[in-house]
Design an enzyme around this catalytic site. Structure first.
Site, mmCIF file in Angstrom:
data_model
loop_
_atom_site.group_PDB
_atom_site.id
_atom_site.type_symbol
_atom_site.label_atom_id
_atom_site.label_comp_id
_atom_site.label_asym_id
_atom_site.label_seq_id
_atom_site.Cartn_x
_atom_site.Cartn_y
_atom_site.Cartn_z
ATOM 1 N N SER A 53 18.723 2.545 115.189
ATOM 2 C CA SER A 53 19.176 2.502 116.902
ATOM 3 C C SER A 53 20.449 1.744 117.722
ATOM 4 O O SER A 53 19.881 0.575 117.893
ATOM 5 C CB SER A 53 18.105 3.250 117.794
ATOM 6 N N SER A 94 24.262 5.456 119.459
ATOM 7 C CA SER A 94 23.468 6.695 118.557
ATOM 8 C C SER A 94 22.048 5.879 117.822
ATOM 9 O O SER A 94 21.752 5.075 117.950
ATOM 10 C CB SER A 94 24.245 4.709 117.656
ATOM 11 N N THR A 134 11.056 -1.083 117.591
ATOM 12 C CA THR A 134 9.894 -1.659 117.757
ATOM 13 C C THR A 134 9.531 -2.750 116.952
ATOM 14 O O THR A 134 9.885 -3.050 116.044
ATOM 15 C CB THR A 134 8.999 -0.578 117.136
ATOM 16 N N THR A 145 14.154 13.118 116.712
ATOM 17 C CA THR A 145 13.467 13.604 118.085
ATOM 18 C C THR A 145 12.911 15.397 116.902
ATOM 19 O O THR A 145 13.475 14.935 115.971
ATOM 20 C CB THR A 145 14.702 14.137 118.784
ATOM 21 N N GLY A 203 8.862 6.947 106.831
ATOM 22 C CA GLY A 203 8.241 6.875 108.545
ATOM 23 C C GLY A 203 7.668 8.102 108.750
ATOM 24 O O GLY A 203 6.613 7.989 109.421
ATOM 25 N N ARG A 204 8.797 9.417 108.528
ATOM 26 C CA ARG A 204 7.923 9.918 109.025
ATOM 27 C C ARG A 204 6.486 10.592 109.341
ATOM 28 O O ARG A 204 5.701 11.228 110.098
ATOM 29 C CB ARG A 204 9.042 11.557 109.304
ATOM 30 N N TRP A 237 16.048 -0.645 121.138
ATOM 31 C CA TRP A 237 14.538 0.015 121.213
ATOM 32 C C TRP A 237 13.926 0.075 120.009
ATOM 33 O O TRP A 237 13.705 0.464 119.120
ATOM 34 C CB TRP A 237 14.725 1.739 120.244
ATOM 35 N N GLU A 248 11.439 7.985 115.126
ATOM 36 C CA GLU A 248 12.665 8.276 114.713
ATOM 37 C C GLU A 248 12.563 9.845 113.653
ATOM 38 O O GLU A 248 12.214 10.372 113.252
ATOM 39 C CB GLU A 248 10.778 8.523 113.147
HETATM 40 C C1 LIG Z 1 9.371 3.299 122.407
HETATM 41 C C2 LIG Z 1 10.301 3.402 120.817
HETATM 42 C C3 LIG Z 1 10.783 2.728 120.363
HETATM 43 C C4 LIG Z 1 11.668 2.893 118.883
HETATM 44 N N1 LIG Z 1 12.012 1.922 117.942
HETATM 45 C C5 LIG Z 1 12.924 2.182 117.454
HETATM 46 C C6 LIG Z 1 13.035 1.363 115.969
HETATM 47 O O1 LIG Z 1 12.430 0.550 115.840
HETATM 48 N N2 LIG Z 1 13.945 1.571 115.318
HETATM 49 C C7 LIG Z 1 14.953 1.809 115.926
HETATM 50 O O2 LIG Z 1 16.147 2.310 115.226
HETATM 51 N N3 LIG Z 1 15.368 2.806 117.045
HETATM 52 C C8 LIG Z 1 13.914 2.723 117.739
HETATM 53 N N4 LIG Z 1 13.430 4.293 118.750
HETATM 54 C C9 LIG Z 1 14.942 5.167 118.619
HETATM 55 C C10 LIG Z 1 14.488 6.471 118.202
HETATM 56 O O3 LIG Z 1 14.876 6.581 116.910
HETATM 57 C C11 LIG Z 1 15.982 6.982 119.225
HETATM 58 O O4 LIG Z 1 15.923 7.499 120.579
HETATM 59 C C12 LIG Z 1 15.642 8.383 119.062
HETATM 60 O O5 LIG Z 1 16.123 9.074 117.614
HETATM 61 C C13 LIG Z 1 16.201 9.670 119.810
HETATM 62 O O6 LIG Z 1 17.707 8.778 120.129
HETATM 63 P P1 LIG Z 1 18.058 8.413 121.853
HETATM 64 O O7 LIG Z 1 17.120 7.963 122.089
HETATM 65 O O8 LIG Z 1 19.839 7.822 121.847
HETATM 66 O O9 LIG Z 1 18.427 10.231 122.465
HETATM 67 P P2 LIG Z 1 19.123 11.214 122.171
HETATM 68 O O10 LIG Z 1 20.378 11.119 120.266
HETATM 69 O O11 LIG Z 1 20.774 11.229 122.607
HETATM 70 O O12 LIG Z 1 19.005 12.958 122.389
HETATM 71 C C14 LIG Z 1 19.228 13.102 123.582
HETATM 72 C C15 LIG Z 1 18.490 14.779 123.131
HETATM 73 O O13 LIG Z 1 19.337 15.704 122.805
HETATM 74 C C16 LIG Z 1 19.038 15.786 122.040
HETATM 75 N N5 LIG Z 1 19.988 16.506 120.584
HETATM 76 C C17 LIG Z 1 21.136 14.632 120.085
HETATM 77 N N6 LIG Z 1 21.713 15.516 118.956
HETATM 78 C C18 LIG Z 1 21.115 17.199 119.545
HETATM 79 C C19 LIG Z 1 21.771 18.065 118.571
HETATM 80 N N7 LIG Z 1 22.715 17.349 117.206
HETATM 81 N N8 LIG Z 1 21.030 19.384 118.145
HETATM 82 C C20 LIG Z 1 20.038 19.468 119.605
HETATM 83 N N9 LIG Z 1 20.080 18.141 120.338
HETATM 84 C C21 LIG Z 1 20.025 17.116 120.125
HETATM 85 C C22 LIG Z 1 17.720 15.050 121.407
HETATM 86 O O14 LIG Z 1 16.672 15.945 120.551
HETATM 87 C C23 LIG Z 1 16.999 15.376 122.399
HETATM 88 O O15 LIG Z 1 16.396 15.514 123.564
HETATM 89 C C24 LIG Z 1 12.737 3.856 118.887
HETATM 90 C C25 LIG Z 1 12.544 4.544 120.735
HETATM 91 C C26 LIG Z 1 11.171 4.476 121.082
HETATM 92 C C27 LIG Z 1 11.714 5.269 122.819
#
Ligand SMILES: Cc1cc2nc3c(=O)[nH]c(=O)nc-3n(C[C@H](O)[C@H](O)[C@H](O)COP(=O)(O)OP(=O)(O)OC[C@H]3O[C@@H](n4cnc5c(N)ncnc54)[C@H](O)[C@@H]3O)c2cc1C
Length: 368
Positions: A115, A119, A147, A354, A231-232, A145, A352
């Site tokens: 992430s 992205s 972990t 949403t 992972g999921r 983000w 991993e």
């Molecule tokens: C505590 C924590 C630990 C993490 N650990 C890791 C890690 O170890 N490695 C790593 O790579 N990442 C990690 N992440 C990142 C995590 O995988 C992302 O936060 C997650 O994939 C969501 O991306 P975003 O935060 O950019 O949200 P966004 O993608 O901006 O999403 C925002 C909202 O829009 C919705 N949305 C987006 N696109 C669509 C669509 N096409 N249709 C419908 N709804 C949509 C989403 O469901 C969400 O509700 C971590 C995040 C957190 C908070």
């Protein structure tokens, strides 16, 4: 037997640190050492590389049992086993496996860095770049983000080496923490899983030999998709553990707390509430175990893994929330464990992929 051993370890070794780790937002270093000593950081790694030679199913049991006590402990073991070890074992060359797997089993925490700020759900729109320079790659960009980043010694980092090819330029690299040009940035102050570190990574002309490419150049998107599918199931196990932990506490409390002259567990409303939640937990458990067994049997599990993560994160949030209500006002305070389970449950719907992303995968699977 393994599940009982993991539960006892969680009760004896993790439980005493939970409150302090949550309050301070720091994972206990000695506890981390015990994870390695007891083999929890290399559960499915073959014995030839120093691992426990177990199954993916065993890893999910450990994640569940640890998360029942503390979801942060659960995710440390989850990322190590289901993402870092898994990616190396599945995609690493023999030389890479011999070099890195024994370390990951023995004393080195792993992290998985896909992430970025821009992205997330659109996971392959990476801005991080890898430029080829002779038999090296030079990485630039930032990851967000990540972990385990504070504790990790080894990172699997994704960058695009041929942006003109879109996602087919994405490549995975093995980055050691002390590589010049690589650094770990700000640590997030979070709502839940507070003891699990989540940090930014900074890549500034980080020069890596070609030997550090994990899998093939341009195949990073495939590596990421496959590892995250597995992972999921781990995140499902984490959420199952959270739900179980919250429910067990609420059941004990309901038997103790007296109102109207008798324990609240004797009121049918409370009985039915707990019965409904226990049924949810049972369904979540069967889904996690089924998906883990499908993976171990090398059968398709893409749809099941997405369903597991979607369903278990819903169950964890609902169970934790309703269990808090069983405590009445006390549940709303930090004197009781209920509020922490609710805070910890929230992440299941986010990382991993949403919940909407899981629904997208499930919809594609059923609609074709
Ligand atoms: C505590 C924590 C630990 C993490 N650990 C890791 C890690 O170890 N490695 C790593 O790579 N990442 C990690 N992440 C990142 C995590 O995988 C992302 O936060 C997650 O994939 C969501 O991306 P975003 O935060 O950019 O949200 P966004 O993608 O901006 O999403 C925002 C909202 O829009 C919705 N949305 C987006 N696109 C669509 C669509 N096409 N249709 C419908 N709804 C949509 C989403 O469901 C969400 O509700 C971590 C995040 C957190 C908070």
């Amino acid at each position: 037997m393994f599940q009982v051993a993991a539960r006892e370890f969680a009760e004896n070794e993790i439980r005493p640190h939970v409150e302090t780790m949550d309050r301070e937002g720091v994972f206990n270093h000695e506890l981390l050492g015990k994870f390695f000593e007891q083999g929890f950081m290399g559960l499915a790694v073959p014995e030839a590389y120093g691992g426990s030679g177990g199954t993916f199913f065993m890893a999910t049991l450990a994640i569940e049992e640890f998360s029942r006590v503390d979801a942060s402990a659960g995710v440390v073991v989850d990322v190590q086993n289901t993402l870092a070890n898994n990616a190396l074992e599945r995609w690493g060359s023999e030389a890479q496996k011999q070099k890195y797997l024994p370390r990951l089993v023995r004393d080195t925490v792993g992290a998985y860095a896909l992430s970025e700020a821009g992205s997330g759900s659109d996971a392959f729109s990476l801005a991080a770049r890898g430029r080829q320079d002779g038999d090296h790659f030079v990485l630039n960009g930032r990851k967000l983000w990540i972990t385990n980043a504070k504790e990790a010694g080894l990172f699997i980092v994704f960058a695009n080496v041929s942006p003109e090819l879109g996602h087919k330029g994405i490549t995975a690299f093995i980055v050691e923490r002390d590589t010049p040009g690589f650094s770990v940035g700000k640590k997030e102050d979070k709502l839940g899983i507070r003891a699990s570190s989540t940090c930014e990574l900074i890549l500034e002309d980080c020069r890596l030999p070609r030997a550090n490419v994990l899998g093939e150049v341009g195949k990073g998107y495939k590596l990421a998709m496959e590892t995250l599918n597995e992972g999921r199931i781990g995140i499902g196990a984490q959420m199952l553990g959270v739900a179980r932990g919250a429910l067990e506490h609420a059941i004990a409390y309901a038997k103790e707390r007296k109102q109207f002259g008798k324990p609240i567990a004797e009121f049918q409303a409370i009985q039915f509430q707990l019965a409904r939640l226990a049924t949810d937990v049972e369904a979540a458990r069967l889904m996690v175990y089924n998906a883990a067994r499908l993976k171990d049997a090398r059968l398709p599990f893409l749809k099941e893994a997405a369903m597991v993560k979607y369903f278990c994160s819903q169950v964890a949030e609902r169970v934790a929330s309703e269990c808090l209500e069983v405590y009445g006002g006390y549940g709303f305070t930090k004197d009781y464990p209920a509020e922490k389970y609710l805070r910890d449950s929230k992440i299941g719907k986010i990382y991993e992929g949403t919940s909407f992303m899981q629904l997208q995968t499930i919809a594609k699977s059923i609609l074709g």
